[in-house]
Design an enzyme around this catalytic site. Structure first.
Site, PDB file in Angstrom:
ATOM      1  N   LYS A 126       0.752  -1.338  -0.049  1.00 44.82           N
ATOM      2  CA  LYS A 126      -0.026  -0.019   0.067  1.00 44.82           C
ATOM      3  C   LYS A 126       0.730   1.362   0.014  1.00 44.82           C
ATOM      4  O   LYS A 126       0.519   2.525  -0.512  1.00 44.82           O
ATOM      5  CB  LYS A 126      -0.917   0.021   1.127  1.00 44.82           C
ATOM      6  CG  LYS A 126      -2.024  -1.070   1.078  1.00 44.82           C
ATOM      7  CD  LYS A 126      -3.174  -1.090   1.823  1.00 44.82           C
ATOM      8  CE  LYS A 126      -4.207  -2.004   1.453  1.00 44.82           C
ATOM      9  NZ  LYS A 126      -3.784  -3.478   1.806  1.00 44.82           N
TER      10      LYS A 126
HETATM   11  C1  LIG Z   1      -4.355  -4.783   1.133  1.00 43.95           C
HETATM   12  C2  LIG Z   1      -3.528  -5.686   0.994  1.00 43.95           C
HETATM   13  C3  LIG Z   1      -4.026  -6.888  -0.065  1.00 43.95           C
HETATM   14  C4  LIG Z   1      -5.185  -6.681  -0.793  1.00 43.95           C
HETATM   15  O1  LIG Z   1      -4.894  -5.813  -1.806  1.00 43.95           O
HETATM   16  P1  LIG Z   1      -6.408  -5.242  -2.621  1.00 43.95           P
HETATM   17  O2  LIG Z   1      -5.899  -3.985  -3.307  1.00 43.95           O
HETATM   18  O3  LIG Z   1      -7.432  -4.914  -1.452  1.00 43.95           O
HETATM   19  O4  LIG Z   1      -6.928  -6.396  -3.432  1.00 43.95           O
HETATM   20  C5  LIG Z   1      -3.165  -7.877  -0.147  1.00 43.95           C
HETATM   21  N1  LIG Z   1      -2.011  -7.901   0.651  1.00 43.95           N
HETATM   22  C6  LIG Z   1      -1.713  -7.046   1.421  1.00 43.95           C
HETATM   23  C7  LIG Z   1      -0.575  -7.171   2.436  1.00 43.95           C
HETATM   24  C8  LIG Z   1      -2.349  -5.890   1.654  1.00 43.95           C
HETATM   25  O5  LIG Z   1      -1.966  -5.139   2.616  1.00 43.95           O
END
Ligand SMILES: *Cc1c(COP(=O)(O)O)cnc(C)c1O
Length: 483
Positions: A126
């Site tokens: 993120k």
């Molecule tokens: C948020 C997250 C996901 C999922 O991503 P999306 O964009 O919601 O599909 C997968 N792995 C980690 C470690 C995350 O923080």
């Protein structure tokens, strides 16, 4: 570049990139998408192949954003994607690559690799988009002489990525609610050790849902919301999606030698934001063979891609798993893909998502649209706790590489979709230290810890404990905004 809503707000409702930057849903409840996807030319692909990450990000963002002057946008991407920010690499590879590609080996005739997206400040993917959002928000607010108070609820990854992106930014404060004593020591230390005066951690006496209910209650008080300039940075934010398009290009260039080659990506998925960016890269013309959607036990998306049935789960049917950042009951970005799948027919999208609200889902199995899922390259699969643990162990033994539970989900599902001669790139979404308990279970040893995080849990912490009461949170915001 004009943006429209998936639910069909009319032509008069079109917006520019900067207009939708700070917003969430469109007025009609839909999600914003560009009126057309920009295409990349063969010449551009050739030219982009050797660009540093920040300049590649500039080229791609320019195609979606024509109301920020080019020189400013380039300065923003160069300020964001620096080796100093993405420095938490685990061995001698160069942080300057921002998203290094780590080759594992060849399996079933397919070169298999991991694209590291978790070398940023909070060790999860993120950061890739959120760090850019922080700089874009600060730039746009300053331009209009405005301020913003971001209110959010988190059970881990999103909240810390938002705080590390917004810390020290002018014109922005963050009020982040988290469940008191419910996060791991590492995760709470990551958030609570921030001492920046514009970051406020509120530890709510309750569970995550109580924190989220407070955010909803405060946001539904429209007078309060506008007086105190309350905003959010959730996963439906368009700029977050578009920032994620960049690393699909970067990963493609790293895994291939020429633009005649095709690759597949596997994406550990929850709210469908990450893989939605892959879909957009493919629509732009990046030679992607398959987009593999990997889910954990919360398999809303896997069910859809296997059967054509989209069925959101009730809170009681949502599992708490060892890959918690993918524990979702519905996928908030999925509507963007459905809009394209249905040939961009907003009236049908509106009807289907009404069905989601009224009947809990919809069924496209019998319609010709579902057959088109293949044309869009989508396939899927899911993992369980045991298969993730097995995968973590197998990758450690076979390749001497420690991976986290979310990435393990991706790798497990990727192995079910390998094609000879087509490189498979699994997106690594977090580092193992964030989910240490499962690492200890799988490998009987401690997870690797990047140097900058040694002693994190013993740093002084700054947070406020509050009861699960929206009024108390409002009082706190009023007292700390000086307005
Ligand atoms: C948020 C997250 C996901 C999922 O991503 P999306 O964009 O919601 O599909 C997968 N792995 C980690 C470690 C995350 O923080």
């Amino acid at each position: 570049m004009n943006y429209l809503s998936t639910r069909g707000a009319g032509a008069g409702e079109r917006h520019t990139f900067s207009e939708i930057l700070l917003g969430g849903l469109a007025k009609d409840g839909g999600l914003y998408l560009p009126a057309d996807y920009p295409r990349v030319t063969a010449d551009e692909l050739t030219r982009w192949r050797t660009l540093p990450y920040a300049d590649l990000a500039f080229e791609i963002l320019s195609k979606f954003c024509d109301d920020i002057p080019g020189a400013d946008l380039r300065a923003l991407t160069r300020k964001t994607y620096t080796a100093a920010t993405y420095c938490n690499v685990r061995d001698d590879e160069s942080a300057a690559q921002i998203t290094p590609l780590k080759t594992l080996g060849v399996e079933a005739g397919a070169p298999l690799s991991l694209l590291e997206l978790s070398n940023g400040p909070t060790l999860a993917f993120k950061d890739m988009a959120m760090q850019l959002i922080g700089n874009l928000f600060e730039y746009t607010l300053a331009k209009h002489g405005e301020t913003l108070n971001i209110l959010g609820a988190t059970s881990g990854d999103t909240g810390s990525a938002a705080e590390y992106a917004m810390r020290g930014k002018k014109g922005i404060r963050v009020f982040m609610l988290s469940p008191h004593k419910k996060m791991s020591a590492f995760q709470s230390a990551q958030m609570y050790s921030l001492q920046d005066p514009n970051i406020f951690n509120l530890a709510v006496q309750g569970v995550f849902d109580d924190a989220q209910d407070i955010v909803k209650a405060v946001s539904n008080d429209h007078a309060f919301k506008s007086k105190y300039k309350i905003g959010t940075v959730n996963s439906i934010n368009w700029a977050r999606v578009v920032a994620q398009v960049v690393y699909y290009f970067k990963g493609y260039f790293a895994a291939t030698k020429s633009n005649a080659e095709r690759v597949s990506f596997t994406v550990p998925s929850g709210n469908f934001g990450n893989v939605c960016a892959g879909h957009i890269a493919r629509m732009m013309g990046l030679p992607i063979e398959k987009l593999v959607v990997a889910t954990n036990e919360n398999d809303v998306l896997d069910e859809f891609f296997r059967t054509g049935i989209y069925r959101v789960r009730k809170a009681a049917e949502t599992y708490h798993t060892s890959s918690p950042s993918m524990d979702i009951s519905k996928a908030s970005n999925f509507e963007r893909f459905v809009y394209d799948l249905l040939g961009r027919d907003p009236a049908r999208v509106l009807q289907l998502f009404r069905d989601v609200e009224e009947k809990g889902g919809f069924d496209l199995a019998a319609s010709g649209d579902f057959a088109r899922v293949k044309e869009f390259g989508f396939v899927s699969g899911s993992s369980s706790h045991d298969t993730r643990v097995d995968t973590i162990r197998d990758v450690f033994q076979r390749y001497d590489m420690m991976i986290d539970t979310h990435t393990a989900d991706g790798l497990k599902v990727a192995r079910e979709h390998l094609q000879p001669g087509i490189p498979m790139i699994v997106l690594e979404t977090a580092q193992p230290i964030k989910f240490g308990e499962t690492i200890r279970e799988a490998l009987l040893r401690e997870p690797e810890r990047p140097a900058a995080f040694s002693g994190l849990e013993s740093l002084p912490q700054r947070f406020e404990v509050v009861p699960a009461d929206a009024q108390r949170v409002k009082d706190f915001i009023v007292a700390n905004t000086g307005e």
